[in-house]
Enzyme design. Structure first.
Site, short mmCIF file in Angstrom:
data_model
loop_
_atom_site.label_atom_id
_atom_site.label_comp_id
_atom_site.label_asym_id
_atom_site.label_seq_id
_atom_site.Cartn_x
_atom_site.Cartn_y
_atom_site.Cartn_z
N ASP A 1 0.86 -1.20 0.00
CA ASP A 1 0.00 0.00 0.00
C ASP A 1 0.89 1.24 0.00
OD1 ASP A 1 -3.23 0.51 0.99
OD2 ASP A 1 -1.82 2.20 1.02
N ILE A 2 0.54 2.23 -0.83
CA ILE A 2 1.34 3.44 -0.98
C ILE A 2 1.26 4.33 0.27
CG2 ILE A 2 -0.39 5.01 -1.98
CD1 ILE A 2 1.72 5.64 -4.16
N GLY B 1 -15.13 3.31 3.87
CA GLY B 1 -13.74 3.67 3.61
C GLY B 1 -13.18 3.21 2.28
N GLN B 2 -14.03 2.61 1.43
CA GLN B 2 -13.50 2.19 0.12
C GLN B 2 -13.23 3.42 -0.74
OE1 GLN B 2 -15.90 -0.63 -2.12
NE2 GLN B 2 -14.22 -1.01 -3.58
N SER B 3 -12.02 3.51 -1.29
CA SER B 3 -11.66 4.65 -2.15
C SER B 3 -11.24 4.20 -3.54
CB SER B 3 -10.54 5.47 -1.51
OG SER B 3 -9.38 4.67 -1.32
N ASN C 1 -12.83 -3.15 2.73
CA ASN C 1 -13.74 -1.99 2.82
C ASN C 1 -14.70 -2.06 1.64
OD1 ASN C 1 -12.34 -0.96 5.06
ND2 ASN C 1 -10.87 0.10 3.76
N HIS D 1 -10.39 -5.46 -3.22
CA HIS D 1 -9.06 -5.80 -2.71
C HIS D 1 -9.15 -6.11 -1.23
CE1 HIS D 1 -9.72 -1.45 -2.48
NE2 HIS D 1 -9.01 -1.46 -1.37
#
Ligand code: AMP
Ligand code: ZN
Length: 117
Positions: free
Chosen positions: A32-33, A96-98, A90, A103
Site C-alpha cells: 500500500d502506498i 472507507g472504500q476509495s 472496505n 481488494h
C-alpha cells in the site's frame, strides 16, 4: 468506474507503477502506498470486480483464493509469529472504500484496536 479508469487495473496491466510482492494467474499483491501499519499490502484480483457487493456465486473460488493468499503473504512477512494480522475488505464509500476494484488489505506488525474506526 470503468476498467479503463481503474487504478488497480492499470497496475495489473503494467500501466501504473507498484511494488509487487506476489502474483499468480488470479491475483497481484502490492504494498500500500500509504501504509497504516508496518506491513500493509493489498491482495487484488486480476479480474475487475468493483467491490465485495458485486461478487457473485461464480466468484466464490476467487474470493477463497484471495483469503488464502492473504494468509500466505501475511505468513511470509512474519505476521503470524508477531501477534497476528488483520484482513479487511472496505466495501462502499461509507466504509472507507476509495478504489473501486475489490481488494483485501492485509495489515500487521503493530497492536490493533477493536472496533476499527
Ligand atoms: P480502500 O480505501 O479500501 O479502497 O483502499 C485503497 C488503498 O489503495 C488505500 O489504502 C490506498 O492507500 C491504496 N493506494 C492508492 N493508490 C495506490 C497506489 N498507486 N499504489 C498502492 N496503493 C495505493
Ligand atoms: Zn479495476
Amino acid at each position: 468506474m470503468s476498467e479503463q479508469d481503474c487504478l488497480f487495473c492499470k497496475i495489473i496491466n503494467g500501466n501504473a507503477a507498484a511494488d509487487v510482492v506476489y502474483q499468480d494467474n488470479r491475483c497481484v499483491v502490492i504494498r500500500d502506498i500509504n501504509p497504516q501499519a508496518p506491513t500493509h499490502v493489498l491482495v487484488i484480483p486480476r479480474e475487475h470486480i468493483e467491490s465485495l457487493d458485486d461478487a457473485s456465486q461464480k466468484d466464490e473460488t476467487l474470493l477463497g483464493h484471495l483469503l488464502r493468499i492473504s494468509a500466505r503473504v501475511a505468513n511470509e512477512h512474519g505476521l503470524s509469529d508477531s501477534g497476528g494480522y488483520r484482513a479487511v475488505i472496505n466495501t462502499g464509500r461509507g466504509a472507507g472504500q476509495s478504489v473501486f476494484h475489490l481488494h483485501v488489505h492485509v495489515l500487521g506488525g503493530r497492536e490493533m484496536t477493536w472496533p476499527p474506526g
